[in-house]
Design an enzyme around this catalytic site. Structure first.
Site, mmCIF file in Angstrom:
data_model
loop_
_atom_site.group_PDB
_atom_site.id
_atom_site.type_symbol
_atom_site.label_atom_id
_atom_site.label_comp_id
_atom_site.label_asym_id
_atom_site.label_seq_id
_atom_site.Cartn_x
_atom_site.Cartn_y
_atom_site.Cartn_z
ATOM 1 N N HIS A 20 98.599 48.368 37.173
ATOM 2 C CA HIS A 20 98.762 47.301 36.169
ATOM 3 C C HIS A 20 97.485 46.526 35.887
ATOM 4 O O HIS A 20 97.425 45.753 34.941
ATOM 5 C CB HIS A 20 99.855 46.306 36.611
ATOM 6 C CG HIS A 20 99.378 45.326 37.636
ATOM 7 N ND1 HIS A 20 99.306 45.622 38.969
ATOM 8 C CD2 HIS A 20 98.933 44.048 37.518
ATOM 9 C CE1 HIS A 20 98.845 44.579 39.634
ATOM 10 N NE2 HIS A 20 98.607 43.602 38.773
HETATM 11 C C1 UD1 Z 1 98.932 38.883 36.517
HETATM 12 C C2 UD1 Z 1 97.814 38.385 37.434
HETATM 13 C C3 UD1 Z 1 97.531 39.434 38.489
HETATM 14 C C4 UD1 Z 1 98.790 39.819 39.235
HETATM 15 C C5 UD1 Z 1 99.857 40.254 38.227
HETATM 16 C C6 UD1 Z 1 101.145 40.581 38.939
HETATM 17 C C7 UD1 Z 1 96.151 36.958 36.264
HETATM 18 C C8 UD1 Z 1 94.763 36.887 35.742
HETATM 19 N N1 UD1 Z 1 96.559 38.179 36.697
HETATM 20 O O1 UD1 Z 1 98.448 40.074 35.879
HETATM 21 O O2 UD1 Z 1 96.617 38.902 39.435
HETATM 22 O O3 UD1 Z 1 98.504 40.908 40.107
HETATM 23 O O4 UD1 Z 1 100.071 39.182 37.293
HETATM 24 O O5 UD1 Z 1 102.033 41.283 38.145
HETATM 25 O O6 UD1 Z 1 96.822 35.962 36.280
HETATM 26 N N2 UD1 Z 1 103.384 41.237 29.871
HETATM 27 C C9 UD1 Z 1 104.636 41.446 29.329
HETATM 28 N N3 UD1 Z 1 105.700 40.778 29.887
HETATM 29 C C10 UD1 Z 1 105.555 39.919 30.921
HETATM 30 C C11 UD1 Z 1 104.271 39.711 31.443
HETATM 31 C C12 UD1 Z 1 103.199 40.371 30.916
HETATM 32 O O7 UD1 Z 1 104.811 42.210 28.391
HETATM 33 O O8 UD1 Z 1 106.555 39.348 31.392
HETATM 34 C C13 UD1 Z 1 102.236 41.990 29.304
HETATM 35 C C14 UD1 Z 1 101.579 41.289 28.134
HETATM 36 O O9 UD1 Z 1 101.100 42.269 27.284
HETATM 37 C C15 UD1 Z 1 100.402 40.591 28.769
HETATM 38 C C16 UD1 Z 1 100.015 41.585 29.835
HETATM 39 O O10 UD1 Z 1 101.259 42.117 30.289
HETATM 40 O O11 UD1 Z 1 99.396 40.324 27.853
HETATM 41 C C17 UD1 Z 1 99.286 40.997 30.987
HETATM 42 O O12 UD1 Z 1 100.001 39.896 31.554
HETATM 43 P P1 UD1 Z 1 99.213 38.724 32.334
HETATM 44 O O13 UD1 Z 1 100.190 37.757 32.884
HETATM 45 O O14 UD1 Z 1 98.129 38.184 31.484
HETATM 46 O O15 UD1 Z 1 98.510 39.494 33.525
HETATM 47 P P2 UD1 Z 1 99.078 40.599 34.529
HETATM 48 O O16 UD1 Z 1 98.414 41.879 34.238
HETATM 49 O O17 UD1 Z 1 100.559 40.594 34.599
#
Ligand code: UD1
Length: 396
Positions: free
Chosen positions: A229
């Site tokens: 991820h």
């Molecule tokens: C975040 C944390 C990471 C952790 C991970 C656990 C930061 C910088 N990173 O990464 O350290 O290991 O969470 O899972 O805070 N998205 C969805 N639905 C959701 C959440 C996310 O579709 O419920 C998608 C969106 O496209 C979003 C992308 O995932 O832009 C990334 O989500 P984000 O919360 O920014 O970072 P993670 O990769 O989840």
């Protein structure tokens, strides 16, 4: 008169504001909330969900499964650039802190939710307790590394899950200070890992609370459990294709299945970036893609796997708790003990390294000496929060 009553209530009760937002923080918070419920002193825990993770299978399911109280606030910030996401959380959390005036602001790990809370609290003199302090990958390309360093350096109590993390804090100038602790005289502790507490607590129940074993026939055929991820793996087409192709090759060559619970970010990027040939490779029965797994499902998946291949920090550790070898799809890890003990290998997104690590790990007889404490980290942390609450800074 009223303020006198309020003052005595304050002395008798401790108020925590706990920040959760991303999936692993919900898991970590479960251990502390459980300790709060069983604690010998009165504690009021106000839970704030930033909304960083919002899909039901990235958030709600963990809150239900792990028995965390429904959050008192949800900021619903959702996804966005680092700046936008962090700024929205920061202003929302600040407002809540002005209203709630807690003894401690409790933050977990290294996500944007952690950073936003640490800045919000420290700037208005709400003492911050950072759980999972001191971990370093020494790679500032990772947003998490920036979040960790900044958060540690504005915290009043720092709880490190590992000895390596504790030593990192000392290297950065933190001293083993005497109380009273303050922003300028922070307290550092090596306390064990809340995620280990949870895995011990829930390991027995997981199988009976989940039907994933039957659904995926986990005990009748051997498999690799994989998760991907992290943005440097998902957002780079070359790396993403290389990783999926390597997983598929490993499965075919070793007569195993790959089970891949898919983070929403990875799903989106696979739709955009996968080459036709990799799409074809992962179409076979050997490659099983599922929705993000719940906590109980993940435990069952980890317990029965032959090997764990992951770029997640939490999943690396859980592999170790359940005595499974692990290949780390990152250039380095902050959980250095796993590698030092020979149970995990850092392979980045390099197919040759991944394949040779797989062979080595499968052939070696591995031992998993204790690294993450005794399963009572949450109780230790709560005791320290209580012990030092009256020393917390006076807030305006
Ligand atoms: C975040 C944390 C990471 C952790 C991970 C656990 C930061 C910088 N990173 O990464 O350290 O290991 O969470 O899972 O805070 N998205 C969805 N639905 C959701 C959440 C996310 O579709 O419920 C998608 C969106 O496209 C979003 C992308 O995932 O832009 C990334 O989500 P984000 O919360 O920014 O970072 P993670 O990769 O989840």
């Amino acid at each position: 008169m009223l303020s006198k009553i309020a003052f005595f209530l304050h002395l008798q009760q401790m108020k925590l504001v706990t920040i959760i937002g991303a999936r692993p923080q919900i898991i970590k918070a479960a251990a502390l909330s459980r300790a709060v419920r069983n604690f010998s002193h009165p504690v009021r825990e106000v839970i704030v969900h930033t909304g960083q993770h919002y899909d039901p299978n990235m958030s709600d399911i963990f809150i239900q499964e792990l028995g965390i109280p429904v959050p008192d606030y949800n900021l619903n910030v959702g996804s966005g650039s680092h700046g936008k996401q962090t700024a929205a959380m920061l202003s929302g959390i600040e407002e809540i802190l002005f209203t709630e005036k807690p003894d401690w602001l409790v933050v977990y790990g290294d996500t944007n939710s952690t950073l936003a809370a640490a800045i919000a609290g420290s700037k208005i003199h709400v003492p911050v307790a950072h759980i999972e302090a001191g971990l370093r990958s020494y790679n500032k390309q990772m947003p998490e590394e920036i979040n960790r360093i900044l958060c540690d350096h504005v915290s009043t109590l720092l709880f490190s899950p590992t000895l390596a993390g504790f030593e990192n804090l000392k290297k950065e100038g933190f001293k083993i200070n005497d109380a009273p602790f303050s922003f300028d005289n922070p307290g550092i502790f090596h306390c064990g890992d809340l995620m280990y507490d949870n895995s011990l607590y829930f390991a027995e129940q997981a199988a009976s609370h989940s039907d994933i074993s039957e659904k995926l026939q986990l005990t009748t055929s051997k498999y690799i459990l994989a998760t991907i991820h992290r943005n440097n793996n998902t957002d780079d087409p070359q790396r993403l294709n290389a990783l999926l192709e390597t997983l598929s090759d490993l499965a075919v060559q070793n007569n195993l299945r790959v089970i891949l619970p898919l983070h929403p970010r990875t799903r989106k990027m696979m739709d955009q970036f996968l080459s036709i040939s990799v799409q074809e490779k992962i179409k076979g029965n050997h490659f099983v893609i599922i929705d993000p797994a719940s906590f109980f499902e993940m435990i069952v998946l980890e317990q029965n796997a032959e090997m764990v291949i992951t770029d997640s920090g939490g999943v690396q550790k859980e592999a170790y708790y359940f005595k499974k070898p692990c290949i780390i799809l990152r250039p380095e890890t902050e959980w250095v003990e796993l590698v030092e003990n020979g149970c995990a290998k850092v392979c980045d997104a390099d197919p040759i390294k991944i394949k040779s690590a797989f062979t080595e790990l499968i052939q070696n007889k591995l031992e998993y000496p204790p690294v993450f404490g005794d399963g009572n980290a949450a109780e230790f942390i709560l005791e320290k929060l209580w012990e030092h609450k009256s020393n917390s800074e006076t807030r305006s």
